[in-house]
Design an enzyme around this catalytic site. Sequence first.
Site, mmCIF file in Angstrom:
data_model
loop_
_atom_site.group_PDB
_atom_site.id
_atom_site.type_symbol
_atom_site.label_atom_id
_atom_site.label_comp_id
_atom_site.label_asym_id
_atom_site.label_seq_id
_atom_site.Cartn_x
_atom_site.Cartn_y
_atom_site.Cartn_z
ATOM 1 N N ASN A 7 0.860 -1.186 0.000
ATOM 2 C CA ASN A 7 0.000 0.000 0.000
ATOM 3 C C ASN A 7 0.901 1.242 0.000
ATOM 4 O OD1 ASN A 7 -1.595 2.245 0.931
ATOM 5 N ND2 ASN A 7 -3.147 0.784 1.620
ATOM 6 N N ARG A 18 4.499 18.389 1.250
ATOM 7 C CA ARG A 18 5.442 19.411 0.802
ATOM 8 C C ARG A 18 5.006 20.081 -0.494
ATOM 9 N NH1 ARG A 18 10.988 20.163 2.154
ATOM 10 N NH2 ARG A 18 11.581 22.170 1.223
ATOM 11 N N HIS A 43 -5.559 3.442 -1.584
ATOM 12 C CA HIS A 43 -6.838 3.652 -0.910
ATOM 13 C C HIS A 43 -7.182 5.142 -0.980
ATOM 14 C CE1 HIS A 43 -9.586 2.448 2.685
ATOM 15 N NE2 HIS A 43 -10.069 3.494 2.063
ATOM 16 N N GLU A 70 -8.629 0.099 -2.922
ATOM 17 C CA GLU A 70 -9.486 -0.017 -1.749
ATOM 18 C C GLU A 70 -10.302 1.255 -1.571
ATOM 19 O OE1 GLU A 70 -6.567 -2.681 1.158
ATOM 20 O OE2 GLU A 70 -6.952 -0.574 1.620
ATOM 21 N N HIS A 190 -3.857 -4.657 7.682
ATOM 22 C CA HIS A 190 -3.959 -3.592 8.680
ATOM 23 C C HIS A 190 -3.074 -3.897 9.885
ATOM 24 C CE1 HIS A 190 -5.458 -0.170 10.943
ATOM 25 N NE2 HIS A 190 -6.053 0.228 9.832
ATOM 26 N N ASP A 191 -2.032 -3.107 10.024
ATOM 27 C CA ASP A 191 -1.071 -3.203 11.131
ATOM 28 C C ASP A 191 -0.230 -4.475 11.102
ATOM 29 O OD1 ASP A 191 -1.804 -0.727 11.997
ATOM 30 O OD2 ASP A 191 -3.075 -1.424 13.634
ATOM 31 N N HIS A 214 1.552 1.077 6.044
ATOM 32 C CA HIS A 214 2.120 1.951 7.073
ATOM 33 C C HIS A 214 3.373 1.351 7.705
ATOM 34 C CE1 HIS A 214 2.118 5.074 10.148
ATOM 35 N NE2 HIS A 214 2.319 4.118 11.038
#
EC number: 2.6.99.2
Length: 238
Positions: A7, A18, A43, A70, A190-191, A214
């Site tokens: 992702n 920026r 996403h 997503e 997720h995570d 992430h």
Amino acid sequence: MTKLSVNINKIATLRNARGGNVPDVVKVAQDIEDFGSDGITVHPRPDERHIRYSDVYALKEVLRTEFNIEGNPNPKFTDMVLEVVPAQVTLVPDAVDAITSNAGWDTKKHRSFLQEKISAFKAKGIRTSIFVDPDPSMVEGAAETGTDRIELYTESYARGFANDPAKAIAPYAEAARIAHSLGLGINAGHDLSLENIAYFSKGIPHLLEVSIGHALICEAIYLGLENVVNMYKHKLRP
């Protein structure tokens, strides 16, 4: 072997902070493919605070691996996906103001809505997946929507992993067994991180794909910082 879809939302977040086009989202996605990723996930959200709708169209032109889009299937998102025709669309019930995805679908309550959306996507040859919690009833409800796959929402696994990994993974393994018995493919995300991904992939039967963003980007910063600092030091030598 379970496929990895990366992702790249966080790359777009950095660019947007920026202005300009550094880092170049499209170039980074191509590099990630070259580094071995099996797919790219984006996403886009209504406020385009990270991935922009224009990014989605640009990525479609160049990606060589599986493209997974997503999002909450509102009219704008739906129209975009039907026009872009990615390999996979993953339906996520996130609110407009959600910082990140925080729950799976109530597949019983929203069955008719999901059936309608999934039918439209599948008519265009797009593989469909819906975001669900590791709840047997929600998995069973997902099977009634006509979706090809589910994506298990793994936040609670990641949260519980450090204290009791066996307990944390148990509901996910059960959900995966039920999904497979109902003919559904199994994705997850997720995570998930370097710390917890191996245990998860070994403990979840029939796991086809994980989507990680992430943690992967944060880990890339940490694992690459020493090299970059030293490259700057080298450039500054007299």
